[in-house]
Motif scaffolding. Structure first.
Motif, PDB file in Angstrom:
ATOM      1  N   MET A 120      18.791  -3.281  -4.020  1.00  0.00           N
ATOM      2  CA  MET A 120      17.932  -3.559  -2.863  1.00  0.00           C
ATOM      3  C   MET A 120      17.882  -2.374  -1.910  1.00  0.00           C
ATOM      4  SD  MET A 120      18.639  -7.561  -2.044  1.00  0.00           S
ATOM      5  CE  MET A 120      20.382  -7.662  -2.371  1.00  0.00           C
ATOM      6  N   VAL A 121      19.007  -1.710  -1.710  1.00  0.00           N
ATOM      7  CA  VAL A 121      19.041  -0.546  -0.829  1.00  0.00           C
ATOM      8  C   VAL A 121      18.198   0.585  -1.409  1.00  0.00           C
ATOM      9  CG1 VAL A 121      20.550   1.256   0.112  1.00  0.00           C
ATOM     10  CG2 VAL A 121      21.261  -1.139   0.194  1.00  0.00           C
ATOM     11  N   VAL A 122      18.333   0.834  -2.706  1.00  0.00           N
ATOM     12  CA  VAL A 122      17.555   1.897  -3.357  1.00  0.00           C
ATOM     13  C   VAL A 122      16.068   1.592  -3.260  1.00  0.00           C
ATOM     14  CG1 VAL A 122      17.036   2.974  -5.583  1.00  0.00           C
ATOM     15  CG2 VAL A 122      19.405   2.657  -4.875  1.00  0.00           C
ATOM     16  N   TYR A 123      15.681   0.334  -3.497  1.00  0.00           N
ATOM     17  CA  TYR A 123      14.264   0.001  -3.394  1.00  0.00           C
ATOM     18  C   TYR A 123      13.751   0.207  -1.976  1.00  0.00           C
ATOM     19  CZ  TYR A 123       9.787  -2.119  -3.229  1.00  0.00           C
ATOM     20  OH  TYR A 123       8.451  -2.306  -3.022  1.00  0.00           O
ATOM     21  N   THR A 124      14.541  -0.133  -0.987  1.00  0.00           N
ATOM     22  CA  THR A 124      14.124   0.063   0.402  1.00  0.00           C
ATOM     23  C   THR A 124      13.864   1.541   0.683  1.00  0.00           C
ATOM     24  OG1 THR A 124      15.394  -1.871   1.064  1.00  0.00           O
ATOM     25  CG2 THR A 124      14.766  -0.349   2.809  1.00  0.00           C
ATOM     26  N   VAL A 125      14.700   2.417   0.144  1.00  0.00           N
ATOM     27  CA  VAL A 125      14.501   3.861   0.306  1.00  0.00           C
ATOM     28  C   VAL A 125      13.208   4.294  -0.389  1.00  0.00           C
ATOM     29  CG1 VAL A 125      15.431   6.124  -0.310  1.00  0.00           C
ATOM     30  CG2 VAL A 125      16.945   4.359   0.593  1.00  0.00           C
ATOM     31  N   ILE A 126      12.969   3.806  -1.597  1.00  0.00           N
ATOM     32  CA  ILE A 126      11.739   4.143  -2.330  1.00  0.00           C
ATOM     33  C   ILE A 126      10.521   3.660  -1.552  1.00  0.00           C
ATOM     34  CG2 ILE A 126      10.384   3.661  -4.413  1.00  0.00           C
ATOM     35  CD1 ILE A 126      13.079   3.531  -5.936  1.00  0.00           C
ATOM     36  N   GLU A 127      10.586   2.445  -1.053  1.00  0.00           N
ATOM     37  CA  GLU A 127       9.450   1.886  -0.324  1.00  0.00           C
ATOM     38  C   GLU A 127       9.160   2.688   0.946  1.00  0.00           C
ATOM     39  OE1 GLU A 127       7.878  -2.421   1.269  1.00  0.00           O
ATOM     40  OE2 GLU A 127      10.024  -2.036   1.223  1.00  0.00           O
ATOM     41  N   LYS A 151       3.513   7.862  -8.666  1.00  0.00           N
ATOM     42  CA  LYS A 151       4.873   8.304  -8.336  1.00  0.00           C
ATOM     43  C   LYS A 151       5.732   7.133  -7.868  1.00  0.00           C
ATOM     44  CE  LYS A 151       4.044  13.146  -7.229  1.00  0.00           C
ATOM     45  NZ  LYS A 151       4.149  14.176  -6.181  1.00  0.00           N
ATOM     46  N   TYR A 152       5.139   6.252  -7.092  1.00  0.00           N
ATOM     47  CA  TYR A 152       5.868   5.069  -6.623  1.00  0.00           C
ATOM     48  C   TYR A 152       6.306   4.215  -7.810  1.00  0.00           C
ATOM     49  CZ  TYR A 152       6.445   0.323  -4.842  1.00  0.00           C
ATOM     50  OH  TYR A 152       6.908  -0.943  -4.591  1.00  0.00           O
ATOM     51  N   ASN A 153       5.370   3.933  -8.724  1.00  0.00           N
ATOM     52  CA  ASN A 153       5.702   3.116  -9.894  1.00  0.00           C
ATOM     53  C   ASN A 153       6.756   3.784 -10.766  1.00  0.00           C
ATOM     54  OD1 ASN A 153       3.989   1.082  -9.136  1.00  0.00           O
ATOM     55  ND2 ASN A 153       2.364   1.626 -10.548  1.00  0.00           N
ATOM     56  N   ARG A 154       6.680   5.096 -10.919  1.00  0.00           N
ATOM     57  CA  ARG A 154       7.680   5.807 -11.717  1.00  0.00           C
ATOM     58  C   ARG A 154       9.055   5.724 -11.061  1.00  0.00           C
ATOM     59  NH1 ARG A 154       4.755   9.027 -15.707  1.00  0.00           N
ATOM     60  NH2 ARG A 154       3.211   7.454 -16.243  1.00  0.00           N
ATOM     61  N   ALA A 155       9.083   5.837  -9.738  1.00  0.00           N
ATOM     62  CA  ALA A 155      10.366   5.730  -9.032  1.00  0.00           C
ATOM     63  C   ALA A 155      10.962   4.327  -9.191  1.00  0.00           C
ATOM     64  CB  ALA A 155      10.184   6.063  -7.555  1.00  0.00           C
ATOM     65  N   ARG A 207       0.858  -1.185   0.000  1.00  0.00           N
ATOM     66  CA  ARG A 207       0.000   0.000   0.000  1.00  0.00           C
ATOM     67  C   ARG A 207       0.892   1.232   0.000  1.00  0.00           C
ATOM     68  NH1 ARG A 207      -3.755  -0.325   4.830  1.00  0.00           N
ATOM     69  NH2 ARG A 207      -4.006   1.792   4.132  1.00  0.00           N
ATOM     70  N   VAL A 208       0.683   2.075  -1.002  1.00  0.00           N
ATOM     71  CA  VAL A 208       1.513   3.274  -1.133  1.00  0.00           C
ATOM     72  C   VAL A 208       0.625   4.502  -1.203  1.00  0.00           C
ATOM     73  CG1 VAL A 208       3.448   2.109  -2.234  1.00  0.00           C
ATOM     74  CG2 VAL A 208       1.631   3.003  -3.640  1.00  0.00           C
ATOM     75  N   SER A 209       1.217   5.652  -0.856  1.00  0.00           N
ATOM     76  CA  SER A 209       0.455   6.897  -0.825  1.00  0.00           C
ATOM     77  C   SER A 209       0.119   7.402  -2.225  1.00  0.00           C
ATOM     78  CB  SER A 209       1.227   7.961  -0.050  1.00  0.00           C
ATOM     79  OG  SER A 209       2.495   8.173  -0.639  1.00  0.00           O
TER      80      SER A 209
END
Length: 103
Positions: free
Chosen positions: A90-97, A44-48, A38-40
């Motif tokens: 993996m680190v970048v995805y964790t920041v995005i999440e 934007k999440y998908n684009r990131a 669940r994202v806000s």
């Protein structure tokens, strides 16, 4: 040369992941396929996430170039580069999440 072609196919698949994430209407998943995230802001999440995959595809392509040299020392650079780039992914995805996830 065959090894590099296979490497490029793998890199292309990561670019396809990015294209699919860019066009997706639902929040794309990274860690597993069974759990909804669940994202806000889904767009934007998908684009990131898509940008993350596109950048990773480019880096992965660059890391594969030493394979063309057919020198074992350079192939070690490719292997280590792939390992560290996956960890960075993996680190970048964790920041995005963390940025977009709804608690």
């Amino acid at each position: 040369m065959y090894t590099f072609c296979i490497w490029m196919i793998g890199s292309g698949l990561f670019a396809v992941f990015g294209a699919l994430a860019w066009r997706s209407k639902k929040a794309v998943r990274f860690w597993n396929i069974s759990q909804e995230i669940r994202v806000s802001n889904v767009q934007k999440y998908n684009r990131a996430v898509a940008k993350m995959w596109f950048v990773f595809s480019g880096i992965f392509t660059g890391i594969g170039l030493p394979v063309l040299a057919k020198n074992p020392a350079w192939i070690a650079v490719t292997i280590l580069g792939a390992m560290f780039s996956v960890i960075a992914l993996m680190v970048v995805y964790t920041v995005i999440e963390k940025k977009y996830r709804i608690q």
